[in-house]
Scaffold this motif. Structure first.
Motif, PDB file in Angstrom:
ATOM      1  N   UNK A  24      44.036 -27.446 -28.435  1.00 23.43           N
ATOM      2  CA  UNK A  24      43.818 -27.675 -27.003  1.00 23.43           C
ATOM      3  C   UNK A  24      42.337 -27.876 -26.701  1.00 23.43           C
ATOM      4  N   UNK A  25      41.470 -27.046 -27.281  1.00 26.27           N
ATOM      5  CA  UNK A  25      40.035 -27.195 -26.998  1.00 26.27           C
ATOM      6  C   UNK A  25      39.496 -28.526 -27.512  1.00 26.27           C
ATOM      7  N   UNK A  26      40.038 -29.010 -28.619  1.00 27.95           N
ATOM      8  CA  UNK A  26      39.622 -30.317 -29.111  1.00 27.95           C
ATOM      9  C   UNK A  26      40.033 -31.439 -28.166  1.00 27.95           C
ATOM     10  N   UNK A  27      41.267 -31.371 -27.683  1.00 26.64           N
ATOM     11  CA  UNK A  27      41.749 -32.364 -26.726  1.00 26.64           C
ATOM     12  C   UNK A  27      40.908 -32.363 -25.452  1.00 26.64           C
ATOM     13  N   UNK A  28      40.591 -31.177 -24.988  1.00 18.85           N
ATOM     14  CA  UNK A  28      39.813 -31.047 -23.747  1.00 18.85           C
ATOM     15  C   UNK A  28      38.392 -31.561 -23.944  1.00 18.85           C
ATOM     16  N   UNK A  29      37.770 -31.191 -25.037  1.00 18.21           N
ATOM     17  CA  UNK A  29      36.361 -31.534 -25.256  1.00 18.21           C
ATOM     18  C   UNK A  29      36.152 -33.040 -25.370  1.00 18.21           C
ATOM     19  N   UNK A  30      37.059 -33.744 -26.036  1.00 15.65           N
ATOM     20  CA  UNK A  30      36.865 -35.177 -26.239  1.00 15.65           C
ATOM     21  C   UNK A  30      37.202 -35.980 -24.991  1.00 15.65           C
ATOM     22  N   UNK A  31      37.925 -35.391 -24.050  1.00 16.16           N
ATOM     23  CA  UNK A  31      38.427 -36.143 -22.895  1.00 16.16           C
ATOM     24  C   UNK A  31      37.337 -36.834 -22.079  1.00 16.16           C
ATOM     25  N   UNK A  32      36.213 -36.201 -21.745  1.00 22.33           N
ATOM     26  CA  UNK A  32      35.199 -36.931 -20.965  1.00 22.33           C
ATOM     27  C   UNK A  32      34.469 -38.000 -21.764  1.00 22.33           C
ATOM     28  N   UNK A  33      34.649 -38.006 -23.084  1.00 19.15           N
ATOM     29  CA  UNK A  33      33.866 -38.894 -23.939  1.00 19.15           C
ATOM     30  C   UNK A  33      34.701 -39.877 -24.741  1.00 19.15           C
ATOM     31  N   UNK A  34      36.018 -39.829 -24.635  1.00 22.69           N
ATOM     32  CA  UNK A  34      36.917 -40.425 -25.621  1.00 22.69           C
ATOM     33  C   UNK A  34      36.561 -41.845 -26.053  1.00 22.69           C
ATOM     34  N   UNK A  35      36.328 -42.739 -25.102  1.00 23.87           N
ATOM     35  CA  UNK A  35      36.089 -44.129 -25.459  1.00 23.87           C
ATOM     36  C   UNK A  35      34.637 -44.558 -25.447  1.00 23.87           C
ATOM     37  N   UNK A  36      33.715 -43.593 -25.321  1.00 23.42           N
ATOM     38  CA  UNK A  36      32.297 -43.960 -25.204  1.00 23.42           C
ATOM     39  C   UNK A  36      31.434 -43.301 -26.281  1.00 23.42           C
ATOM     40  N   UNK A  37      32.056 -42.737 -27.319  1.00 25.87           N
ATOM     41  CA  UNK A  37      31.284 -42.128 -28.402  1.00 25.87           C
ATOM     42  C   UNK A  37      31.762 -42.672 -29.745  1.00 25.87           C
ATOM     43  N   UNK A  38      30.897 -42.542 -30.743  1.00 23.90           N
ATOM     44  CA  UNK A  38      31.219 -42.946 -32.101  1.00 23.90           C
ATOM     45  C   UNK A  38      32.193 -41.963 -32.748  1.00 23.90           C
ATOM     46  N   UNK A  39      32.841 -42.421 -33.818  1.00 24.75           N
ATOM     47  CA  UNK A  39      33.762 -41.559 -34.544  1.00 24.75           C
ATOM     48  C   UNK A  39      33.087 -40.330 -35.124  1.00 24.75           C
ATOM     49  N   UNK A  95      37.714 -24.507 -19.136  1.00 29.83           N
ATOM     50  CA  UNK A  95      36.401 -24.485 -18.473  1.00 29.83           C
ATOM     51  C   UNK A  95      35.274 -24.589 -19.497  1.00 29.83           C
ATOM     52  N   UNK A  96      35.334 -23.753 -20.530  1.00 35.86           N
ATOM     53  CA  UNK A  96      34.277 -23.791 -21.549  1.00 35.86           C
ATOM     54  C   UNK A  96      34.331 -25.101 -22.324  1.00 35.86           C
ATOM     55  N   UNK A  97      35.519 -25.462 -22.794  1.00 34.95           N
ATOM     56  CA  UNK A  97      35.652 -26.695 -23.582  1.00 34.95           C
ATOM     57  C   UNK A  97      35.371 -27.932 -22.738  1.00 34.95           C
ATOM     58  N   UNK A  98      35.771 -27.931 -21.466  1.00 37.43           N
ATOM     59  CA  UNK A  98      35.497 -29.062 -20.593  1.00 37.43           C
ATOM     60  C   UNK A  98      34.014 -29.233 -20.312  1.00 37.43           C
TER      61      UNK A  98
END
Length: 471
Positions: A281-296, A338-341
């Motif tokens: 869950x924390x991984x899903x949350x953390x990548x959400x604001x960045x998903x399509x704008x960061x490198x692999x 909250x923390x992960x977001x």
């Protein structure tokens, strides 16, 4: 050049409509809807103590239905409609057929598709808040909380950050798919509401084992796979950026799960299934604001940090900070969302790639949408620091907004109905609240006592002498 017959514009398929984009957008929205129903319905109903299974699952199902009615009644236009003030649109219905078949404010889609897509995001936000309140909130109070919070909190955050006329959107905040609007909001609001509702019974706080870990994993699996639509749908088009967002989402999530799992093994001696689910869950949350704008490679780093920093706040800091221990956040929504977001928003401010941002936002200027590391590397230092500051400003805004609105809403509701269930209902659970129980098994579902006590205590010491007790 003549088009194939099925691509000729007509009254049902006007020239502005992209059939491929519309098909994917409806599919992505349905994937996100499946995250809630049945995904979180199953997860909530199985991760709690047996006597709370029906109530927990039904809190999620009710929220899904109630949000939709409010959304088409007034919520969508408040979040994405004509400007009323800098952080809110004009309330209006989204039910008129003529409006619904017109082109949406973004993309080559009809309004009906956009209303549906944005609805499932609003619904899952309320359901995530419910995770902090399981096992003691008065269901009648929850019935009031859902429409009030959607109206006075969610719409403000969505308009400010996602609507092109929103004040943070105009400043250039990067929130690809809801790290701020959904996850940081639900984590802060859930924790705040948990404070006002009050804790579970002492017995439930001390011992709250899941009633079915296999079903919990089924719900978690729906949540994970549904994130393909969650992040892959936000470009509002079938683009290369959407594909990148989907891949980054799964890479970050897998890395986060494995990181959390390794920490559990190193410090607790055993691989925890519940712990791995939290890391997912924390991984899903953390990548959400960045998903399509960061490198692999950035997705890998974000996964490592989302699997370790929330782990530390949940497993270490939570036990040391009195206020965190005092507030009974049942599913640790504060840590996982909250923390992960917040972490995801900050890391987006570091790793956002200018070229990928231009693909997503369709802009050419350098003053917005550039991660700090790229700003330093390319000589656009001021732009990089500005972007990082905007990301921090967004975090502060969402925290202040949700602490304030959630506090006011909870205090208004408690003058109408109690926020917390009565003591006799807390002792009995589902049967006292709904007149229904999840399991009608021999021996009232008796089983050997689980050694799992809560999401915060994954591996308690064995009982004295190793004896096995019955529930």
């Amino acid at each position: 050049m003549s088009l194939p017959a099925n691509l000729h514009p007509d009254e049902a398929s006007p020239p502005w409509l992209n059939k491929g984009d519309n098909s994917w957008q409806l599919t992505a929205a349905t994937l996100v809807g499946l995250q809630s129903v049945p995904g979180l319905v199953i997860l909530y109903g199985s991760i709690v103590k047996k006597k709370w299974a029906v109530n927990s699952a039904f809190m999620a199902l009710y929220a899904f239905a109630a949000v939709l009615v409010c959304w088409v009644g007034w919520g969508y236009r408040m979040a994405f409609g004509d400007k009323f003030i800098h952080f809110l649109g004009v309330p209006n219905v989204s039910l008129d057929a003529q409006y619904l078949i017109e082109q949406a404010f973004l993309g080559y889609l009809p309004n009906a598709t956009m209303v549906y897509f944005q609805f499932v995001f609003a619904a899952i936000t309320l359901i995530l808040i419910a995770g902090a309140l399981l096992g003691r909130m008065n269901f009648l109070a929850w019935m009031l909380f859902v429409p009030l919070w959607l109206t006075f909190s969610y719409t403000v955050g969505a308009y400010s950050i996602w609507c092109p006329d929103g004040w943070l959107a105009k400043k250039g905040i990067i929130d690809y798919s809801g790290g701020y609007v959904i996850h940081l909001s639900s984590g802060v609001a859930g924790f705040t509401a948990a404070y006002w509702v009050g804790p579970r019974t002492t017995k439930d706080r001390e011992r709250f084992p899941p009633n079915n870990i296999l079903l919990m994993l089924a719900g978690a699996g729906l949540l994970w796979m549904g994130w393909t639509g969650f992040n892959g749908g936000d470009p509002y088009t079938v683009s290369t950026d959407a594909s990148l967002a989907v891949l980054n989402t799964h890479v970050c999530t897998a890395t986060s799960l494995l990181t959390w799992l390794m920490l559990d093994i190193i410090f607790f001696g055993k691989p925890s299934v519940i712990g791995a689910t939290q890391g997912m869950i924390t991984g899903l949350v953390c990548i959400t604001p960045a998903a399509g704008v960061v490198q692999g490679w950035a997705a890998i780093l974000m996964g490592m940090m989302s699997g370790s920093i929330p782990w530390y706040t949940m497993m270490v800091l939570h036990k040391k900070i009195g206020f965190l221990k005092h507030v009974d956040d049942t599913m640790a929504v504060f840590h996982t969302h909250a923390v992960a977001g917040s972490l995801g928003g900050i890391l987006t401010g570091l790793f956002a790639v200018p070229k990928l941002n231009r693909l997503f936002y369709m802009v050419t200027e350098w003053q917005h949408y550039i991660g700090l590391l790229y700003g330093l590397h390319t000589g656009h230092t001021t732009a990089g620091f500005t972007q990082f500051g905007i990301q921090l400003l967004g975090i502060a805004f969402v925290i202040i907004l949700n602490v304030t609105t959630t506090t006011v809403i909870c205090n208004v509701i408690k003058f109408i109905v109690p926020l917390r269930l009565a003591e006799d209902e807390l002792q009995t659970g589902d049967d006292a609240i709904h007149g229904e129980e999840a399991y009608a098994l021999w021996g009232d579902g008796e089983k050997y006592e689980s050694r799992l006590t809560s999401v915060y205590e994954e591996f308690p010491p064995p009982t004295k002498g190793g004896e096995v007790q019955m529930v």
